[in-house]
Design a protein around this motif. Structure first.
Motif, PDB file in Angstrom:
ATOM      1  N   HIS A 167      52.532 -39.859   4.865  1.00  0.00           N
ATOM      2  CA  HIS A 167      53.056 -40.013   6.223  1.00  0.00           C
ATOM      3  C   HIS A 167      52.001 -39.743   7.294  1.00  0.00           C
ATOM      4  O   HIS A 167      52.159 -40.136   8.443  1.00  0.00           O
ATOM      5  CB  HIS A 167      54.243 -39.072   6.436  1.00  0.00           C
ATOM      6  CG  HIS A 167      53.898 -37.626   6.328  1.00  0.00           C
ATOM      7  ND1 HIS A 167      53.703 -36.993   5.108  1.00  0.00           N
ATOM      8  CD2 HIS A 167      53.680 -36.688   7.271  1.00  0.00           C
ATOM      9  CE1 HIS A 167      53.397 -35.726   5.316  1.00  0.00           C
ATOM     10  NE2 HIS A 167      53.369 -35.508   6.603  1.00  0.00           N
ATOM     11  N   ARG A 168      50.890 -39.085   6.915  1.00  0.00           N
ATOM     12  CA  ARG A 168      49.803 -38.824   7.862  1.00  0.00           C
ATOM     13  C   ARG A 168      48.760 -39.942   7.843  1.00  0.00           C
ATOM     14  O   ARG A 168      47.782 -39.891   8.576  1.00  0.00           O
ATOM     15  CB  ARG A 168      49.124 -37.496   7.527  1.00  0.00           C
ATOM     16  CG  ARG A 168      50.035 -36.288   7.654  1.00  0.00           C
ATOM     17  CD  ARG A 168      49.457 -35.094   6.934  1.00  0.00           C
ATOM     18  NE  ARG A 168      49.376 -35.335   5.488  1.00  0.00           N
ATOM     19  CZ  ARG A 168      49.067 -34.402   4.601  1.00  0.00           C
ATOM     20  NH1 ARG A 168      48.805 -33.173   5.000  1.00  0.00           N
ATOM     21  NH2 ARG A 168      49.012 -34.699   3.312  1.00  0.00           N
ATOM     22  N   GLY A 169      48.975 -40.935   6.968  1.00  0.00           N
ATOM     23  CA  GLY A 169      48.005 -42.008   6.842  1.00  0.00           C
ATOM     24  C   GLY A 169      46.816 -41.630   5.992  1.00  0.00           C
ATOM     25  O   GLY A 169      45.782 -42.303   6.013  1.00  0.00           O
ATOM     26  N   SER A 203      53.463 -46.385  -0.272  1.00  0.00           N
ATOM     27  CA  SER A 203      53.052 -45.761   0.984  1.00  0.00           C
ATOM     28  C   SER A 203      54.213 -45.734   1.973  1.00  0.00           C
ATOM     29  O   SER A 203      54.438 -44.728   2.664  1.00  0.00           O
ATOM     30  CB  SER A 203      51.870 -46.518   1.593  1.00  0.00           C
ATOM     31  OG  SER A 203      50.731 -46.461   0.749  1.00  0.00           O
ATOM     32  N   ALA A 204      54.956 -46.833   2.039  1.00  0.00           N
ATOM     33  CA  ALA A 204      56.108 -46.885   2.935  1.00  0.00           C
ATOM     34  C   ALA A 204      57.162 -45.858   2.525  1.00  0.00           C
ATOM     35  O   ALA A 204      57.787 -45.208   3.375  1.00  0.00           O
ATOM     36  CB  ALA A 204      56.711 -48.284   2.931  1.00  0.00           C
ATOM     37  N   SER A 205      57.354 -45.669   1.219  1.00  0.00           N
ATOM     38  CA  SER A 205      58.315 -44.671   0.729  1.00  0.00           C
ATOM     39  C   SER A 205      57.883 -43.255   1.084  1.00  0.00           C
ATOM     40  O   SER A 205      58.720 -42.359   1.225  1.00  0.00           O
ATOM     41  CB  SER A 205      58.465 -44.785  -0.794  1.00  0.00           C
ATOM     42  OG  SER A 205      58.983 -46.044  -1.163  1.00  0.00           O
ATOM     43  N   LEU A 206      56.566 -43.056   1.236  1.00  0.00           N
ATOM     44  CA  LEU A 206      56.038 -41.735   1.604  1.00  0.00           C
ATOM     45  C   LEU A 206      55.952 -41.564   3.119  1.00  0.00           C
ATOM     46  O   LEU A 206      55.452 -40.551   3.605  1.00  0.00           O
ATOM     47  CB  LEU A 206      54.649 -41.533   0.985  1.00  0.00           C
ATOM     48  CG  LEU A 206      54.602 -41.498  -0.548  1.00  0.00           C
ATOM     49  CD1 LEU A 206      53.157 -41.355  -1.020  1.00  0.00           C
ATOM     50  CD2 LEU A 206      55.451 -40.364  -1.106  1.00  0.00           C
ATOM     51  N   GLY A 207      56.427 -42.566   3.860  1.00  0.00           N
ATOM     52  CA  GLY A 207      56.478 -42.439   5.310  1.00  0.00           C
ATOM     53  C   GLY A 207      55.339 -43.102   6.046  1.00  0.00           C
ATOM     54  O   GLY A 207      55.192 -42.940   7.251  1.00  0.00           O
ATOM     55  N   CYS A 208      54.515 -43.855   5.329  1.00  0.00           N
ATOM     56  CA  CYS A 208      53.383 -44.533   5.965  1.00  0.00           C
ATOM     57  C   CYS A 208      53.624 -46.033   5.918  1.00  0.00           C
ATOM     58  O   CYS A 208      53.758 -46.611   4.839  1.00  0.00           O
ATOM     59  CB  CYS A 208      52.075 -44.193   5.248  1.00  0.00           C
ATOM     60  SG  CYS A 208      50.627 -44.945   6.017  1.00  0.00           S
TER      61      CYS A 208
END
Length: 218
Positions: A167-169, A203-208
């Motif tokens: 989520h922090r990229g 990545s999308a599932s982790l908030g990114c």
């Protein structure tokens, strides 16, 4: 001697009853274990889908603090030809697709320090010979968003990998697909598309979001 060694390292402390208590350091390692277990669960359906779509073995990997590659999850294909790997096994990252893609997407100063400190050992005639060659390849990987193990670990084995961002990229892991050279190269474009899409999905599932992930890659 063991409690004394742990005490000197700050892992335990003596209490008032001549016994030892765990220190706060273990909270850090506990959180690492939880994080790894969480990402394995998030990635499982994506890795299974990737494997099923291409009938090749999929992996989830992370970098250790020393820059080693460690396998967190493996999903076997139905093929009789398989990449040898074990969950928890550590390998030199510079000879692997997943290791290289993570080195390319972590903070540049840390990546260069790791690359300059590696002990380069050739596993095949295709293995990367040293830091200068690896740094050039890492720049290419940043631009294209994926990496390739071109029989650098084992003759007859090719692997494609894409980064995973939180989520922090920040790049926290990598997804990969490996298989025999002929099969992997004959479907190269298809497999690269599948691997990179899997990385974006996780990545999308982790908030990114995918756009944020791509921004880090550039």
């Amino acid at each position: 001697r063991l409690p004394y060694t742990l005490e000197k390292g700050g892992y335990v402390s003596k209490n008032g009853h001549a016994k030892y208590d765990l220190s706060i350091k273990f909270a850090h390692y506990g959180s690492l274990v939880v994080d790894r277990q969480s990402i394995v669960q998030v990635c499982k359906p994506v890795l299974e889908k990737l494997r099923d779509a291409h009938n090749e073995t999929s992996h989830l990997s992370m970098l250790t603090s020393s820059g080693k590659l460690v396998f967190l999850s493996k999903h076997y294909s139905g093929s009789s030809l398989q990449m040898y790997s074990r969950i928890g096994e550590e390998r030199d990252s510079f000879n692997t697709a997943s290791g290289k893609v993570m080195l390319a997407h972590i903070e540049r100063e840390r990546a260069e320090a790791l690359v300059r400190g590696f002990q380069y050992k050739a596993l095949t005639v295709h293995s990367i010979p040293g830091p200068d060659e690896l740094l050039v390849e890492l720049e290419q990987i940043r631009q294209q968003g994926y990496s390739v193990d071109r029989e650098e670990t084992e003759i007859g084995l090719v692997c494609f990998s894409a980064p995973i961002f939180d989520h922090r990229g920040e790049c926290v892991a990598a997804v990969s697909l490996s298989g025999p050279t002929i099969r992997m190269y004959s479907r190269q474009n298809e497999i690269i598309a599948g691997v990179t899409e899997a990385g974006k999905s996780i990545s999308a599932s982790l908030g990114c979001g995918a756009q944020k992930s791509r921004g880090r890659a550039d």
